[in-house]
Design a protein around this motif. Structure first.
Motif, PDB file in Angstrom:
ATOM      1  N   ILE A   1      49.880  -0.688  58.142  1.00  0.00           N
ATOM      2  CA  ILE A   1      49.445  -0.188  57.025  1.00  0.00           C
ATOM      3  C   ILE A   1      50.337   1.049  56.944  1.00  0.00           C
ATOM      4  O   ILE A   1      50.254   2.292  57.990  1.00  0.00           O
ATOM      5  CB  ILE A   1      47.698  -0.153  56.660  1.00  0.00           C
ATOM      6  N   GLU A   2      51.357   1.657  55.624  1.00  0.00           N
ATOM      7  CA  GLU A   2      52.086   2.839  55.844  1.00  0.00           C
ATOM      8  C   GLU A   2      51.424   3.432  55.121  1.00  0.00           C
ATOM      9  O   GLU A   2      51.242   2.889  53.729  1.00  0.00           O
ATOM     10  CB  GLU A   2      53.220   2.253  55.283  1.00  0.00           C
ATOM     11  N   ILE A   3      50.965   4.672  54.834  1.00  0.00           N
ATOM     12  CA  ILE A   3      50.265   5.321  54.565  1.00  0.00           C
ATOM     13  C   ILE A   3      51.547   7.002  53.853  1.00  0.00           C
ATOM     14  O   ILE A   3      52.189   7.505  54.723  1.00  0.00           O
ATOM     15  CB  ILE A   3      48.969   6.304  54.896  1.00  0.00           C
ATOM     16  N   GLU A   4      51.808   7.476  52.901  1.00  0.00           N
ATOM     17  CA  GLU A   4      53.150   8.085  52.530  1.00  0.00           C
ATOM     18  C   GLU A   4      52.898   9.590  51.553  1.00  0.00           C
ATOM     19  O   GLU A   4      51.573   8.671  51.063  1.00  0.00           O
ATOM     20  CB  GLU A   4      54.593   7.295  51.881  1.00  0.00           C
ATOM     21  N   THR A   5      52.885  10.112  51.649  1.00  0.00           N
ATOM     22  CA  THR A   5      52.887  11.091  50.458  1.00  0.00           C
ATOM     23  C   THR A   5      54.300  11.869  50.380  1.00  0.00           C
ATOM     24  O   THR A   5      54.427  12.492  51.191  1.00  0.00           O
ATOM     25  CB  THR A   5      51.685  11.800  50.069  1.00  0.00           C
ATOM     26  N   GLY A   6      55.043  12.714  49.369  1.00  0.00           N
ATOM     27  CA  GLY A   6      55.755  13.630  49.803  1.00  0.00           C
ATOM     28  C   GLY A   6      56.199  13.836  47.470  1.00  0.00           C
ATOM     29  O   GLY A   6      55.435  13.284  46.786  1.00  0.00           O
ATOM     30  N   ASN A   7      56.910  14.800  47.264  1.00  0.00           N
ATOM     31  CA  ASN A   7      57.232  15.029  46.254  1.00  0.00           C
ATOM     32  C   ASN A   7      58.204  15.698  45.743  1.00  0.00           C
ATOM     33  O   ASN A   7      59.850  15.935  44.901  1.00  0.00           O
ATOM     34  CB  ASN A   7      56.789  16.692  46.336  1.00  0.00           C
ATOM     35  N   ALA A   8      59.338  14.918  46.696  1.00  0.00           N
ATOM     36  CA  ALA A   8      61.298  14.205  46.302  1.00  0.00           C
ATOM     37  C   ALA A   8      60.893  13.852  45.309  1.00  0.00           C
ATOM     38  O   ALA A   8      60.585  13.040  44.892  1.00  0.00           O
ATOM     39  CB  ALA A   8      61.289  14.004  47.559  1.00  0.00           C
ATOM     40  N   THR A   9      61.812  14.331  43.704  1.00  0.00           N
ATOM     41  CA  THR A   9      62.614  14.076  43.193  1.00  0.00           C
ATOM     42  C   THR A   9      64.148  14.380  43.081  1.00  0.00           C
ATOM     43  O   THR A   9      64.838  13.392  42.018  1.00  0.00           O
ATOM     44  CB  THR A   9      62.760  15.648  42.322  1.00  0.00           C
ATOM     45  N   GLY A  10      64.887  14.174  44.479  1.00  0.00           N
ATOM     46  CA  GLY A  10      65.841  14.202  44.995  1.00  0.00           C
ATOM     47  C   GLY A  10      67.004  14.951  44.261  1.00  0.00           C
ATOM     48  O   GLY A  10      67.404  15.472  43.243  1.00  0.00           O
ATOM     49  N   VAL A  11      67.151  16.111  45.622  1.00  0.00           N
ATOM     50  CA  VAL A  11      68.487  17.111  44.962  1.00  0.00           C
ATOM     51  C   VAL A  11      69.172  16.097  44.148  1.00  0.00           C
ATOM     52  O   VAL A  11      69.759  15.132  44.917  1.00  0.00           O
ATOM     53  CB  VAL A  11      68.850  17.052  46.565  1.00  0.00           C
ATOM     54  N   GLY A  12      69.574  17.035  43.555  1.00  0.00           N
ATOM     55  CA  GLY A  12      70.919  16.353  42.834  1.00  0.00           C
ATOM     56  C   GLY A  12      70.848  14.728  41.744  1.00  0.00           C
ATOM     57  O   GLY A  12      71.680  15.063  41.057  1.00  0.00           O
ATOM     58  N   VAL A  13      69.737  14.325  41.765  1.00  0.00           N
ATOM     59  CA  VAL A  13      69.485  13.088  40.623  1.00  0.00           C
ATOM     60  C   VAL A  13      69.505  13.367  39.614  1.00  0.00           C
ATOM     61  O   VAL A  13      68.881  14.621  38.602  1.00  0.00           O
ATOM     62  CB  VAL A  13      68.297  12.264  41.621  1.00  0.00           C
TER      63      VAL A  13
ATOM     64  N   GLY B   1      59.266  10.240  46.292  1.00  0.00           N
ATOM     65  CA  GLY B   1      58.740  11.164  45.200  1.00  0.00           C
ATOM     66  C   GLY B   1      57.218  10.257  44.831  1.00  0.00           C
ATOM     67  O   GLY B   1      57.081   9.760  43.323  1.00  0.00           O
ATOM     68  N   ASN B   2      56.127  10.349  45.670  1.00  0.00           N
ATOM     69  CA  ASN B   2      54.898  10.636  45.264  1.00  0.00           C
ATOM     70  C   ASN B   2      54.121  11.323  43.864  1.00  0.00           C
ATOM     71  O   ASN B   2      52.467  11.308  44.275  1.00  0.00           O
ATOM     72  CB  ASN B   2      54.425  10.010  46.617  1.00  0.00           C
ATOM     73  N   ASP B   3      54.673  13.210  44.241  1.00  0.00           N
ATOM     74  CA  ASP B   3      54.403  13.953  43.077  1.00  0.00           C
ATOM     75  C   ASP B   3      52.941  13.693  43.728  1.00  0.00           C
ATOM     76  O   ASP B   3      51.868  14.467  43.268  1.00  0.00           O
ATOM     77  CB  ASP B   3      53.772  13.031  41.684  1.00  0.00           C
ATOM     78  N   ASP B   4      53.109  14.800  45.358  1.00  0.00           N
ATOM     79  CA  ASP B   4      51.985  14.554  46.341  1.00  0.00           C
ATOM     80  C   ASP B   4      51.225  13.771  46.401  1.00  0.00           C
ATOM     81  O   ASP B   4      49.967  14.600  46.534  1.00  0.00           O
ATOM     82  CB  ASP B   4      51.422  16.176  45.627  1.00  0.00           C
ATOM     83  N   THR B   5      50.962  12.686  46.044  1.00  0.00           N
ATOM     84  CA  THR B   5      49.891  12.170  46.316  1.00  0.00           C
ATOM     85  C   THR B   5      50.000  11.143  47.753  1.00  0.00           C
ATOM     86  O   THR B   5      50.852  10.746  47.642  1.00  0.00           O
ATOM     87  CB  THR B   5      49.758  10.635  44.784  1.00  0.00           C
TER      88      THR B   5
END
Length: 439
Positions: free
Chosen positions: A183-195, A207-211
């Motif tokens: 089971i993998e649980i993750e979060t993050g706010n990566a929108t992609g540098v340069g995207v 890119g999970n919008d802090d969720t």
């Protein structure tokens, strides 16, 4: 004593040393609430003995044997004195002051016995709680990353400095010793540098919008000579051989340029593989990529994936060839690596051919080298900046990074990259660094 045991037992030991009783309610645990009336707990009623004062032989003897600030001319309880005596015994001072320690042990024997008995009883109960509250076959690992990066591109809106983070927890449980529930649980706010319109991004983060969300649930088990995995949000290539070992930063260079074949992707997936000896391995997989929509799995309306991979690996080289069908196109990929015995480096690369159901054929490739420099790893990679239509102008991407271990669980990786765009527009360039924590 394990960490959890220490966290529970520490308040008891502190309270013993300070002359106060531990209050089980303060632990705020349902599993410990029943202990409040237990005879195995330490209570003030156990220590209704007299206080030691300066001038008492036991007080003066302990003052001479220890540097404890407790013996500063003020009285101490017999329990406090017993705690200091216990420290002397554990520390080995009794070997040098045997007669004094023996006499003090006789004087404070009742307090020493109560301390030992009560703490041993508490530790035994904590062992029972720990054994029943978490599976001994479950392990947890995690990672956290922070990235800061800046870009300069043909799209002014993308020229910015950005900071992103990523957090992931990985839980693995075995029920037979040969299987694994993951089971993998993750979060993050990566929108992609340069995207952006330039379609250049980094192969980093989520890119999970802090969720915080469950990103993968799968179960792997043996079936005869085969290793089988089934799961939700799982790549259909999960069990496959994959001989790509590039440490790339630009996303379009990922999986040695063969991210649609060797790394099949998927959603509701089935993946299986088996070895045939002498380094050969085969993998099969299928996925219903619209499993979470109303289209259902493996229906005419849904997007289904199918693929096969064949791998060969020796001590210092290996390769994987794969074929996949993703409804709108088929992909054929080849990746491999080579680590020359005379050089402390690994060369890795690959190529992938795309045959769409409509439109022109495309191809892409990537190659990279990684070598140890000092205590870290230097990686240089190059390849096409995504799939290129046959006979069209080829555009390329390049990245350079250096991963340096700060300690066993931390590393820092500075990087730079260049991503070409079509003729007449400025290339995208970027630089940054990220710090990774593993636990």
């Amino acid at each position: 004593m394990k960490l959890f045991q220490k966290l529970i037992a520490a308040p008891a030991l502190i309270s013993l040393a300070s002359g106060f009783a531990i209050n089980a309610a303060e632990i705020n645990s349902t599993d410990l609430s029943d202990y409040s009336n237990s005879n195995d707990l330490v209570s003030l009623g156990d220590f209704k003995s007299d206080t030691l004062f300066p001038g008492d032989w036991a007080y003066d003897s302990l003052k001479d044997l220890t540097n404890s600030p407790k013996f500063n001319g003020n009285s101490v309880s017999r329990l406090e004195a017993a705690a200091e005596l216990n420290n002397l015994i554990v520390g080995g001072e009794g070997l040098m002051n045997g007669a004094a320690i023996d006499r003090l042990s006789d004087e404070l024997g009742s307090e020493l016995a109560i301390m030992k008995g009560r703490v041993d009883g508490l530790e035994a109960r904590v062992n029972t709680i720990e054994a029943g509250s978490f599976s001994e076959t479950t392990t947890m690992s995690g990672s956290v990353g922070f990235l800061i990066g800046a870009t300069d591109s043909a799209t002014p809106a993308n020229d910015k400095v950005m900071m992103e983070y990523f957090y992931e927890v990985d839980l693995n449980t075995s029920f037979t010793g040969e299987d694994k529930l993951n089971i993998e649980i993750e979060t993050g706010n990566a929108t992609g540098v340069g995207v952006g319109a330039d379609k250049v991004g980094l192969d980093w983060g989520s890119g999970n919008d802090d969720t915080l969300k469950v990103s993968d649930v799968n179960y792997t088990f043996p079936l005869g000579e085969w290793k089988v995995a089934v799961g939700e949000s799982m790549d259909a290539s999960k069990t496959w051989p994959n001989a790509c070992s590039m440490n790339n930063m630009v996303d379009n260079l990922g999986d040695c340029g063969a991210g649609n074949s060797v790394d099949l992707g998927g959603d509701i997936s089935f993946s299986t593989s088996r070895g045939f000896g002498d380094g050969w391995e085969i993998g099969l997989g299928t996925s219903a990529n619209d499993g979470e929509t109303t289209k259902g799995i493996f229906t005419e309306e849904g997007a289904d994936y199918y693929g096969i991979a064949l791998g060969y690996e020796r001590d210092n080289y290996g390769f994987t060839v794969a074929y996949s069908d993703k409804e709108t196109a088929t992909y054929t990929g080849l990746v491999g690596y080579y680590s020359p015995e005379e050089l402390p480096a690994t060369i890795s690369g690959g190529i992938e051919l795309t045959d769409p159901k409509t439109g022109d054929n495309k191809s892409q490739w990537a190659i990279g080298i990684s070598t140890e420099v000092g205590e870290g790893t230097l990686s240089l990679n190059a390849g096409t900046n995504g799939p290129i239509v046959d006979d069209a102008e080829e555009i390329y991407a390049y990245d350079l990074s250096y991963e340096y271990p700060l300690n066993d669980g931390m590393s820092i990786t500075p990087f730079v990259y260049i991503a070409e765009t079509v003729s007449g527009t400025d290339d995208t360039t970027g630089a940054g660094a990220f710090v990774s924590f593993s636990f």
